[in-house]
Design an enzyme around this catalytic site. Structure first.
Site, mmCIF file in Angstrom:
data_model
loop_
_atom_site.group_PDB
_atom_site.id
_atom_site.type_symbol
_atom_site.label_atom_id
_atom_site.label_comp_id
_atom_site.label_asym_id
_atom_site.label_seq_id
_atom_site.Cartn_x
_atom_site.Cartn_y
_atom_site.Cartn_z
ATOM 1 N N ASP A 1 33.518 36.436 42.665
ATOM 2 C CA ASP A 1 33.567 35.582 43.854
ATOM 3 C C ASP A 1 34.294 34.260 43.624
ATOM 4 O O ASP A 1 34.832 33.682 44.570
ATOM 5 C CB ASP A 1 32.129 35.272 44.315
ATOM 6 N N THR B 1 29.579 29.435 34.931
ATOM 7 C CA THR B 1 30.671 29.154 35.858
ATOM 8 C C THR B 1 30.542 27.716 36.353
ATOM 9 O O THR B 1 29.442 27.182 36.404
ATOM 10 C CB THR B 1 30.535 30.134 37.047
#
Ligand code: ASP
Length: 302
Positions: A201, A170
């Site tokens: 998230d 990410t």
């Protein structure tokens, strides 16, 4: 106007990546190059919000990282992308479960600039690309061979994997500009073999991304469910604001909470004085940073 020394940090994911002979030279070179261009943009007077968007766009375009092109694949073999962005004055935008925007962070930014809503999801968010004039890409643009092989391995093990065991990651960016303003941005493909429709998230303001000019800018990476449970990024802000904790102490406490609820990961943060923190519970986190007009540094392991 007072000139503040600029600071930034970028990440390309945290994880328990194995040692490798070549020491992740490709990742380090990509992080260093993107770091240098981010620092230059800030030195040339770019706003923090533009600098973090620019950094994340470049990380999304880079196949080495789990965002945009090269994102990990869900259980159906599709790239389903989440992204969020926040400016220190409270403006923010997020998208989740999108499949069309070439740069999901650009769509999150368009949601922020539009100002009507904070978050758009799924096919309706994809359709908004046309309304906002956001560039799109066909589904096969996002899929690269390494990710197909990674999905096969996860299917064989019936596992939902953080891509960083592999390792890839990410992406995110935080910055303080010459005016002293803060911003944060995060973008991801999520976790390999995740259920279609799962949102982690990275697409959630407060969990993966937070920025407040009163405290700090944060971008998280790791086991998304844990970061959502502890409201990781915003919690650091509230600890600083209400508990008067320094950012580093607050960030380390939040990482301890992630571990306590069975997760793992790391984050990058910049406080309003321009100091950088890079805590992690994992063996490593792909990262680059520059503190207070200092030189760009890049690292993989803890
Ligand atoms: N936090 C991301 C998610 O759970 C994964 C990552 O950081 O690589 O979607």
């Amino acid at each position: 106007m007072t000139h503040h020394p600029v600071s930034f940090a970028i990440h390309g994911g945290a994880g328990d990546m194995p040692d490798r002979d070549h020491g992740y030279a490709d990742h380090l070179a990509a992080l260093q190059a993107i770091g240098v261009s981010t620092r230059q943009a800030l030195a040339d007077g770019a706003d923090a919000i533009d600098a973090v968007e620019l950094a994340v766009r470049q990380l999304e375009d880079c196949e080495l990282f789990n965002a945009g092109r090269g994102a990990v694949l869900n259980a159906d073999g599709d790239a389903e992308l989440d992204a969020s962005i926040m400016r220190g004055d409270g403006a923010c935008g997020a998208v989740a479960g999108v499949r069309r925007p070439r740069n999901p962070i650009g769509l999150a930014r368009a949601v922020m600039d539009d100002g009507h809503h904070v978050m758009l999801v799924g096919p309706n968010a994809d359709q908004a690309c046309d309304r906002f004039g956001v560039d799109t890409a066909p589904p096969d643009y996002f899929v690269v061979n390494d990710r197909l092989r990674q999905l096969d391995r996860a299917r064989e093990r019936s596992a939902i994997m953080l891509d960083h065991d592999e390792p890839l990651g990410t992406v995110g960016a935080v910055a303080r500009d010459a005016r002293g303003a803060l911003a944060a941005a995060t973008s991801t493909g999520g976790m390999t073999n995740k259920a279609p429709g799962r949102v982690g998230d990275s697409g959630i303001i407060g969990a993966g991304t937070w920025a407040s000019d009163a405290s700090c800018a944060i971008s998280s990476t790791g086991h998304g469910e844990s970061f959502v449970r502890v409201n990781a990024a915003a919690q650091i802000h509230w600890r600083m604001l209400l508990g008067h904790e320094p950012m580093t102490a607050a960030a380390e406490l939040v990482i301890d909470q992630i571990v306590a609820c069975g997760g793992m990961g790391g984050l990058i943060g910049i406080d309003r004085d321009g100091l950088v923190c890079l805590p992690m519970s994992t063996r490593g986190m792909f990262r680059a940073w520059a503190e207070l007009d200092g030189p760009v540094q890049a690292a993989v392991f803890r």
